[in-house]
Design an enzyme around this catalytic site. Structure first.
Site, PDB file in Angstrom:
ATOM      1  N   CYS A   1      45.428  -5.907 -12.339  1.00  0.00           N
ATOM      2  CA  CYS A   1      46.024  -4.589 -11.919  1.00  0.00           C
ATOM      3  C   CYS A   1      45.673  -4.787 -10.277  1.00  0.00           C
ATOM      4  CB  CYS A   1      44.309  -3.907 -12.067  1.00  0.00           C
ATOM      5  SG  CYS A   1      43.249  -4.611 -12.266  1.00  0.00           S
TER       6      CYS A   1
ATOM      7  N   HIS B   1      38.571  -2.476 -12.338  1.00  0.00           N
ATOM      8  CA  HIS B   1      40.087  -1.793 -11.778  1.00  0.00           C
ATOM      9  C   HIS B   1      40.210  -2.125 -10.431  1.00  0.00           C
ATOM     10  CE1 HIS B   1      43.205  -0.468 -13.382  1.00  0.00           C
ATOM     11  NE2 HIS B   1      43.085   1.273 -12.800  1.00  0.00           N
TER      12      HIS B   1
ATOM     13  N   ASP C   1      47.938   5.418 -10.018  1.00  0.00           N
ATOM     14  CA  ASP C   1      47.285   4.041 -10.910  1.00  0.00           C
ATOM     15  C   ASP C   1      48.121   3.536 -11.255  1.00  0.00           C
ATOM     16  OD1 ASP C   1      46.206   1.868 -12.113  1.00  0.00           O
ATOM     17  OD2 ASP C   1      44.590   3.199 -13.411  1.00  0.00           O
TER      18      ASP C   1
END
Lengths: 306, 665
Positions: free
Chosen positions: B411, B455, B471
């Site tokens: 991520c 994250h 995202d």
């Protein structure tokens, strides 16, 4: 009355030389209506002490020599058939006297021992169905020899407990022995001794003992002593209530003998070894109550008196 | 020469046995953070003490003891790099606890050792306070109590089990008192701050981000926090737990611009219904907290920073409980561009030419900022990008290499690259890190968020709409957001690969999972109802049961009630009315003190008359007065029924005069 007590002590001390403390304890024992056990070697003056006490207190005296073939009847007495009257007539044994010296009590069989001990406890004997009271006062001095134990029957704890005190006379001091050797034979002195107290005076004194004052603080001290024997680990068994009663009674008699009408801790300490030593046993000691001296010393040095 | 009574001397066998057992149990939970040689030291010392008991060895001489002490201190210094600090202090304490064992001779020594043991048990809670730790500490406490009980036993053989039984009974009897104290004892704030164990070993988000770091963090199954919602839990793709934002990029590492504590609170507009929840956060050694956007807390020690994160005034050094309210759809800084927005355009002067070129190209294609961002996301979705826990290491222009060559990343790669491209296209953007999702414990209806839920995502700013969350990971691996990390990386078998025994790896086994969730719920309850039962909860609890309003008065009433009960109990036990003789005792102890000053000490069992006689002999000058007091005491204490202290005080005064004269003479 007090002077009479000290006269008594003086008279006995004149015969039994250098045993002031033991004589005093023995007299305490009489005043507290307890019985006395003397443990000592032969020839240390046990018989002399008993004789002298009997004489001074004006008591009838009998001596029973305990042997292994002694039967209860020899102590208590038996009924004998009288040809003339055609009836059984009771011949009282030596126990029917006011002061009985039971010599070498551990030589007799347990059966004979217990005949004596029962009489001591009950103050009466029952023979062939008839109960006969023992004289009053009734005082037993038993002796035993702790050293030569061959062919003896050791008194069990429960029977030791019946004796108010256990004393040992011990060897006399040098000066006392010198006086003994240079002086007259004891056997000659004894018959000449005069009676200081009569029966009535003695029982009056015994009644007075019960009225000697015991304060709360003193009872606390006795309780502390008894409690210590019950809780401290070195004691195999604690003192019974009978023992604490005996301790208090003996302390009262001692206080009276000291000329006081109240008890102080020192009185308790004075009688403590004689009253409790034969009732205590060290946990490590599997024997019959010997070697409890250390326990008594511990009680005397560690239990707070105040 | 002090003569100790015999009973003072030896330590009973039962006590020594339990002392050794208890010492083992006390040290056991500490083993994890003790140097190895401490265990060896314990075994050696225990063996030595047993040999001493068996009379096969002697007690150490003073020299040996000194050498042992110096050696141990030096050992602690070497293995901990100093003697200051909680960690070193605890090691030192345990070492002292061990060394004391070999010089335990008398009951007094054993008592010292036992009390030291109780203290050492307590220090374990400085490191963690989980339910298992608490339950385990009952064992050493039972052992220490048994040793204490055994100490009162005689030296003769006593079976250790009877001692343990008595100790257990004592502990059971203490339970009601413990409950009462737990519920009502006032929780006072700490008077001083405790130095905390070093940061070592605390896993969690750090205050900067470089490629690969969050992937590293995701190997840990450790708990980050638990959250329970007052209402139904929001949808999973709404659960973005904000922790930090990064607005500075140096070509490799994302960091945050340092901001003053009093930085202006950013403006925002609440939209939709608020979500209320409470969070129990594990120790992180960092001040920032975790909350959904945009969060607000009533706690004075928590404030919202200019990037909408919550921060506490002090680092979270122990499990921390807080309540927060969030507006998930709120608009963040929708109006004028603030300093934060201006900072969100910073880029290094050079580097990443291909990424910059792509940004220029996109800028030409899309004039609308939002459309441009969508195009970047589309790129991630449509091109063959791979979401992986094992990203390749990148050198040089890392973003270029990731975007156009390897196309494999976690991520932080996606968030970092997207932020870079947006900034290159002149759109304010920043990286946000935190946690995403969490596992719902249906038994307790709360969410557990673990380290592998860490994250990173992107926020970009659009005039009128404010900061918009994007995202990129969702584009590459929708499973990560919808179903969690384990599903997202199931293809490469990399989930928790460093931790084969973690129960989290066996979630697909139904019974293990049930067991794990129930255990976790138990822990949660422990946290929530035991550890977090602090001043505030106590106050509201008291309010609930007594229906009173003011907390301070309530605690005062409870304290006062407790004191009254304890006082009544004390009076009942001591029974002062029974101590009729107390004044006499007092007079006598004054008498004792007077004579003691003159050097005549009463023996413990000495009666008053014997003592007075001895004292009179030793102090002939005051002999009459001493005897006078003794006589008076005897009279009052043993002779009469109603005791008076007057004669005693008179006698004491006379004695004092006489002794004083003797001193001046």
């Amino acid at each position: 009355m007090r002077t009479k007590l000290s006269d008594c002590l003086q008279a006995v001390n004149d015969v039994l030389l250098g045993k002031d403390q033991q004589v005093r304890l023995a007299l305490t024992c009489v005043l507290a209506k307890g019985h006395l056990l003397i443990e000592d070697l032969p020839g240390m003056g046990k018989t002399t002490l008993s004789h002298a006490l009997a004489k001074v207190l004006g008591l009838g005296f009998q001596r029973i020599q305990f042997t292994s073939d002694l039967l209860p009847g020899d102590i208590l007495g038996t009924s004998v058939f009288d040809k003339n009257s055609g009836q059984f007539v009771f011949h009282p044994g030596p126990i029917f006297s006011e002061l009985v010296l039971a010599d070498e009590i551990n030589r007799a069989t347990p059966k004979s021992q217990s005949a004596l001990l029962e009489a001591m406890e009950e103050g009466q004997v029952t023979i062939e169905g008839a109960t006969r009271p023992l004289p009053d006062p009734f005082f037993v001095i038993a002796t035993q020899n702790p050293i030569s134990s061959g062919g003896t029957f050791i008194l069990p704890d429960s029977q030791l407990d019946r004796f108010l005190m256990r004393l040992s006379l011990g060897y006399p001091a040098k000066a006392a022995e010198r006086a003994l050797l240079l002086g007259e034979s004891r056997r000659d002195i004894l018959p000449r001794m005069s009676t200081v107290l009569d029966r009535e005076a003695l029982s009056l004194l015994q009644d007075q003992v019960a009225h000697v004052r015991v304060s709360d603080a003193l009872v606390d001290y006795v309780l502390r002593l008894v409690e210590a024997t019950r809780t401290q680990p070195q004691f195999a068994l604690g003192l019974s209530p009978r023992a604490s009663l005996a301790l208090l009674g003996a302390s009262r008699a001692w206080a009276l003998l000291e000329g006081r009408d109240y008890v102080i801790p020192e009185d308790v300490q004075a009688v403590l070894p004689a009253v409790v030593a034969h009732r205590l046993r060290e946990r490590t000691d599997q024997g019959a109550g010997n070697g409890s001296g250390a326990l008594v010393r511990w009680l005397l040095t560690e239990v707070p008196a105040i | 020469m002090s003569k100790k009574p015999a009973m003072e001397q030896a330590i009973p066998r039962a006590s020594l046995t339990w002392l050794l057992v208890a010492q083992f149990l006390v040290i056991l939970p500490h083993l994890g953070h003790l140097p190895l040689w401490i265990s060896a030291l314990w075994i050696a010392c225990a063996y030595w003490r047993i040999q001493v008991y068996r009379m096969r060895a002697r007690f150490p001489s003073a020299l040996v003891k000194a050498a042992l002490m110096v050696g141990t201190i030096a050992g602690v210094y070497l293995s901990r790099g100093g003697l200051v600090g909680l960690d070193a202090a605890v090691v030192l304490l345990v070492a002292a606890f061990i060394l004391k064992l070999v010089e335990v001779r008398t009951r007094r020594d054993a008592l010292v050792l036992i009390y030291l043991g109780f203290f050492t048990v307590l220090t374990r809670y400085l490191f963690d306070s989980e339910i298992l730790t608490a339950a385990f500490s009952l064992l050493p406490v039972a052992g220490l109590l048994s040793a204490l009980v055994g100490l009162q036993h005689s030296g003769v053989v006593v079976r250790p089990w009877s001692t343990l039984k008595l100790a257990m009974t004592l502990m059971l009897q203490a339970v009601p008192l413990m409950l009462v104290l737990f519920l009502f004892f006032p929780r006072l704030g700490p008077l001083w701050s405790l130095p905390q164990p070093s940061e070592r070993g605390v896993t969690g988000l750090s205050d900067s981000m470089a490629p690969g770091e969050i992937a590293e963090l995701s190997r840990s199954g450790g708990l980050a926090f638990r959250a329970s919602f007052d209402d139904p839990v929001p949808a999973r793709n709404q659960l973005y737990w904000r922790a930090l934002t990064f607005d500075r990029f140096d070509g490799r590492r994302w960091t945050q611009t340092p901001q003053g504590f009093a930085a202006a609170s950013p403006d925002w507009q609440a939209v939709g219904d608020p979500v209320r929840y409470s969070v129990i956060m594990e120790r992180s050694a960092k001040p920032w907290l975790f909350a959904l956007d945009v969060a607000q807390s009533d706690d004075d020690a928590i404030r919202r920073k200019s990037d909408f994160r919550l921060e506490r005034t002090r680092p979270v050094e122990r499990t921390f409980f807080y309540r927060a309210t969030s507006w998930i759809d709120a608009r963040l800084e929708p109006e004028s561009p603030s300093a934060a927005v201006r900072r969100a355009l910073q880029l290094p002067a050079t580097g990443e030419p291909r990424a910059r070129g792509w940004a220029q190209e996109l800028r030409r294609q899309y004039s609308d900022d939002r459309a441009l961002a969508e195009a970047v996301l589309r790129q991630f979705r449509e091109q063959p990008y791979v979401y992986t826990l094992r990203p390749p290491t990148l050198e040089g222009d890392a973003i270029d290499a990731f975007l156009f060559d390897t196309r494999r990343g976690f991520c932080e790669h996606y968030a970092g690259a997207m932020t870079f491209v947006l900034r290159a296209a002149n759109i304010p953007a920043r990286v946000v890190t935190g946690y995403q999702g969490g596992e719902l414990n249906t038994a307790g209806n709360y969410l557990q968020v673990r380290q592998f839920d860490a994250h990173a995502w992107v926020e970009y700013w659009i005039e009128g709409a404010g900061w918009v969350r994007a995202d990129p990971t969702f584009q590459v691996a929708p499973d990560r957001i919808e179903r969690g990390l384990e599903e997202a990386v199931s293809g490469e078998q990399s989930f928790l690969e460093g931790d084969p025994f973690s129960p989290l790896r066996y979630r697909h086994l139904g019974w293990i999972n049930t067991l794990r969730l129930q255990w976790d719920e138990l822990n949660y309850g422990w946290q929530r109802w035991v550890l977090d039962y602090q001043a505030e909860q106590q106050g509201s609890f008291l309010q609930r049961i007594m229906g009173h309003s003011d907390k301070t008065t309530l605690i005062g009433i409870v304290l006062l009630g407790g004191l009254v009960v304890l006082g009544a109990l004390a009076i009942w036990i001591i029974k002062p009315w029974r101590r009729r003789l107390a004044p006499l005792d007092r007079a006598f102890s004054q008498f004792e003190r007077l004579l003691q000053k003159e050097g005549v000490q009463r023996l413990p069992a000495e009666g008053p008359r014997t003592y007075a006689a001895r004292a009179a002999q030793a102090l002939p000058a005051a002999a009459n007065e001493i005897r006078g007091f003794s006589r008076a005491y005897e009279q009052q204490c043993y002779e009469t029924d109603d005791a008076h202290t007057q004669p005693l005080s008179d006698a004491l005064r006379a004695l004092r005069r006489s002794l004083g004269k003797g001193a001046t003479r």
